[in-house]
Design a protein around this motif. Structure first.
Motif, short mmCIF file in Angstrom:
data_model
loop_
_atom_site.label_atom_id
_atom_site.label_comp_id
_atom_site.label_asym_id
_atom_site.label_seq_id
_atom_site.Cartn_x
_atom_site.Cartn_y
_atom_site.Cartn_z
N THR A 148 -5.17 1.71 -18.37
CA THR A 148 -6.51 1.22 -18.86
C THR A 148 -6.51 -0.16 -19.57
O THR A 148 -5.16 -0.63 -20.15
CB THR A 148 -7.12 2.21 -19.81
N ASP A 149 -7.43 -0.63 -19.64
CA ASP A 149 -7.52 -2.04 -20.33
C ASP A 149 -7.55 -2.06 -21.86
O ASP A 149 -7.63 -3.11 -22.34
CB ASP A 149 -8.68 -2.79 -19.91
N GLY A 150 -7.61 -0.69 -22.48
CA GLY A 150 -7.42 -0.50 -23.87
C GLY A 150 -8.90 -0.64 -24.23
O GLY A 150 -8.95 -0.09 -25.57
N GLU A 151 -10.00 -0.73 -23.77
CA GLU A 151 -11.32 -0.82 -24.08
C GLU A 151 -12.10 0.16 -23.36
O GLU A 151 -13.15 0.49 -23.76
CB GLU A 151 -11.97 -2.03 -24.14
N GLY A 152 -11.61 0.92 -22.42
CA GLY A 152 -12.24 1.85 -21.70
C GLY A 152 -13.21 1.47 -20.56
O GLY A 152 -14.08 2.10 -20.13
N LEU A 153 -13.10 -0.15 -20.13
CA LEU A 153 -13.97 -0.67 -19.24
C LEU A 153 -13.42 -0.66 -17.91
O LEU A 153 -14.14 -0.77 -17.00
CB LEU A 153 -14.06 -2.25 -19.60
N ALA A 154 -11.87 -0.70 -17.68
CA ALA A 154 -11.28 -0.44 -16.48
C ALA A 154 -9.97 0.47 -16.48
O ALA A 154 -9.48 0.65 -17.50
CB ALA A 154 -10.81 -1.99 -16.17
N TRP A 155 -9.99 1.07 -15.27
CA TRP A 155 -8.94 2.00 -15.14
C TRP A 155 -8.17 2.04 -13.94
O TRP A 155 -8.94 1.10 -13.03
CB TRP A 155 -9.44 3.46 -15.08
N ALA A 156 -6.91 2.27 -13.92
CA ALA A 156 -5.90 1.85 -12.48
C ALA A 156 -4.78 3.09 -12.51
O ALA A 156 -4.47 3.41 -13.56
CB ALA A 156 -5.31 0.73 -12.77
N PHE A 157 -4.66 3.47 -11.07
CA PHE A 157 -3.50 4.21 -10.91
C PHE A 157 -2.77 3.53 -9.97
O PHE A 157 -3.16 2.95 -8.94
CB PHE A 157 -4.14 5.62 -10.21
N ASN A 158 -1.46 3.51 -10.06
CA ASN A 158 -0.27 3.09 -9.38
C ASN A 158 0.11 4.24 -8.26
O ASN A 158 0.88 5.07 -8.86
CB ASN A 158 0.89 2.51 -10.17
N VAL A 159 -0.37 4.03 -7.06
CA VAL A 159 0.13 4.87 -5.98
C VAL A 159 0.98 4.45 -5.04
O VAL A 159 1.24 3.29 -4.79
CB VAL A 159 -1.28 5.82 -5.47
N GLU A 160 1.56 5.68 -4.20
CA GLU A 160 2.35 5.23 -2.99
C GLU A 160 2.16 6.20 -2.04
O GLU A 160 2.22 7.37 -2.31
CB GLU A 160 3.82 5.08 -3.25
#
Length: 260
Positions: A148-160
């Motif tokens: 996450t960006d630390g502020e809860g504004l953006a999220w991300a998952f690294n997938v394959e």
């Protein structure tokens, strides 16, 4: 015809007749020659010794002939014919580990066979763990990490996602499509309330904070597509999301839960 001499008177004729009748020769006549008794005894003893020697010799020869025919003692040649167990045990050609050359460690080229044995034969419904690969009938899916960006504004998952087994819906050239379509975020509004809802990642505002970005890609058998699935909603009141992989064409469902 023999002519006898003229008869004449012989002196002592009566005595001569008497001696003849009794088998006694006249004293003046020659007496028959006789062997002394000692010579007869010596001859007899020699004969006895000769007979005993012959018997002893025959007895000795009989013993020598009978000895080889005695079956009781075992000959050295027969003893050597008995196999030595230690000789066969230590022989390299008799080693159990070498007779089982097929039991040697399988080479890496044989791993696909083992993968096919554990691959599901029907759609799966699983709860995934970060860093652990999940197997479906046709794909191997891994979610490596969440950020996450630390502020809860953006999220991300690294997938394959890897194309692991052919399916009937693949393209004519042997490729299959991978994209954001199977991926969804679970979103819950902490301020407005209400239950969490699954929303496709492709319908949410995309972020460019992480690289590389997971994008649509055609895969051949054995190839993989990887990158960050990332969204930026700009609302800190939304809870950290869960992630779901659910391709509509195959019926699989895998969920990775996150705690906010």
């Amino acid at each position: 015809m023999t002519t006898l001499p003229p008869e004449r008177d012989l002196p002592g004729a009566d005595r001569m007749v008497e001696n003849i009748v009794h088998g006694v020769l006249p004293a003046h006549g020659p007496s028959p020659r006789r062997r002394p008794p000692l010579l007869w005894a010596g001859a007899a003893a020699a004969a006895i010794v000769l007979v005993v020697a012959v018997l002893v010799a025959q007895s000795l020869r009989g013993g020598e002939v009978a000895t080889p025919a005695d079956p009781a003692p075992a000959s050295p040649s027969r003893t050597q014919l008995v196999p030595d167990p230690s000789a066969t045990t230590d022989a390299p050609s008799q080693s159990p580990t070498q007779t089982q050359s097929p039991t040697q460690t399988q080479s890496p080229t044989q791993s696909p066979t083992q993968t096919q044995e554990v691959r599901p034969s029907s759609p799966v419904n699983l709860t995934g763990t970060l860093g652990v690969t999940q197997h479906t009938r046709y794909f191997d899916v891994t979610v490596r990490e969440f950020d996450t960006d630390g502020e809860g504004l953006a999220w991300a998952f690294n997938v394959e996602v890897c194309y692991a087994a052919e399916h009937s819906g693949q393209n004519a050239d042997g490729t299959t499509r991978t994209s954001l379509d199977p991926w969804s975020f679970s979103i819950e509004d902490g301020e407005g309330g209400g239950p969490a809802q699954w929303v496709k990642a492709s319908r949410l505002p995309a972020s460019e904070r992480w690289s590389p970005t997971y994008r649509e890609r055609l895969l051949r058998l054995g190839e993989c597509n990887s990158g960050w699935i990332q969204v930026e909603l700009g609302n800190p009141d939304l809870f950290y999301p869960n992630l779901r992989y659910a391709p509509a064409d195959f019926g699989d469902v895998i969920v990775w839960n996150q705690e906010g």
